[in-house]
Design an enzyme around this catalytic site. Sequence first.
Site, PDB file in Angstrom:
ATOM      1  N   ASP A  40      46.114 -32.447  18.495  1.00 43.50           N
ATOM      2  CA  ASP A  40      45.992 -33.868  18.212  1.00 43.50           C
ATOM      3  C   ASP A  40      44.622 -34.338  18.685  1.00 43.50           C
ATOM      4  OD1 ASP A  40      46.260 -36.857  18.660  1.00 43.50           O
ATOM      5  OD2 ASP A  40      48.256 -36.419  17.863  1.00 43.50           O
ATOM      6  N   ILE A  41      43.957 -35.154  17.880  1.00 41.13           N
ATOM      7  CA  ILE A  41      42.612 -35.639  18.213  1.00 41.13           C
ATOM      8  C   ILE A  41      42.641 -36.623  19.387  1.00 41.13           C
ATOM      9  CG2 ILE A  41      42.634 -37.540  16.544  1.00 41.13           C
ATOM     10  CD1 ILE A  41      39.669 -36.802  15.961  1.00 41.13           C
TER      11      ILE A  41
ATOM     12  N   HIS B  92      54.369 -35.138  10.109  1.00 41.25           N
ATOM     13  CA  HIS B  92      53.777 -34.391  11.224  1.00 41.25           C
ATOM     14  C   HIS B  92      54.638 -34.519  12.471  1.00 41.25           C
ATOM     15  CE1 HIS B  92      51.916 -38.425  11.332  1.00 41.25           C
ATOM     16  NE2 HIS B  92      51.744 -38.278  12.637  1.00 41.25           N
TER      17      HIS B  92
ATOM     18  N   HIS C 234      54.961 -34.214  16.424  1.00 45.06           N
ATOM     19  CA  HIS C 234      54.210 -34.242  17.672  1.00 45.06           C
ATOM     20  C   HIS C 234      54.896 -33.298  18.654  1.00 45.06           C
ATOM     21  CE1 HIS C 234      51.525 -37.704  16.945  1.00 45.06           C
ATOM     22  NE2 HIS C 234      52.501 -38.092  16.132  1.00 45.06           N
TER      23      HIS C 234
END
Length: 161
Positions: A53-54, A122, A124
């Site tokens: 994750d960015i 998506h 997490h």
Amino acid sequence: MADDINTPTPESGTSSQTDDGGYDKKCIFCKIVKGEMGTELLHNDETISCFRDIHPGAPHHYLVVPSKHVGNCKSLRKEHAPLVEKMVEMGKEMLQKNNITDLNDVRFGFHWPPFCSVTHLHLHVLAPVSQMGFMSRFVYRLNSYWFITADQLLQRLNSMS
């Protein structure tokens, strides 16, 4: 009726936004999976892909996505349960590869629309949860309007007729 047009399937993506290969040229995650963004792919195959994750919410924060465009978790149907299960398994593999073995201190989940910034499905994967900061505990909070665990999503999908 508009939802019927964008109903996702792992094989074809969303018909109004993707080409026949399940690629949405406007989707940042489709671009990442295709290698167009320079993001390091930790896993990439025909079915699922994984990358960091960015904006990590925990020391280990991975995103597991279908390699072909699939809409958000609210648009899934019962037949998507195996895909979600595979995504969770990939998340567990990523954690194990990074020496995270305490699965009681991890969180697997999805932001519930409209609280997701990217409409490509998506998962997490966050660990250790015990080291998440205040904002991350809020953003990835259990039993909230905006975040659903993978288990809760699977229960929901499996209860559909």
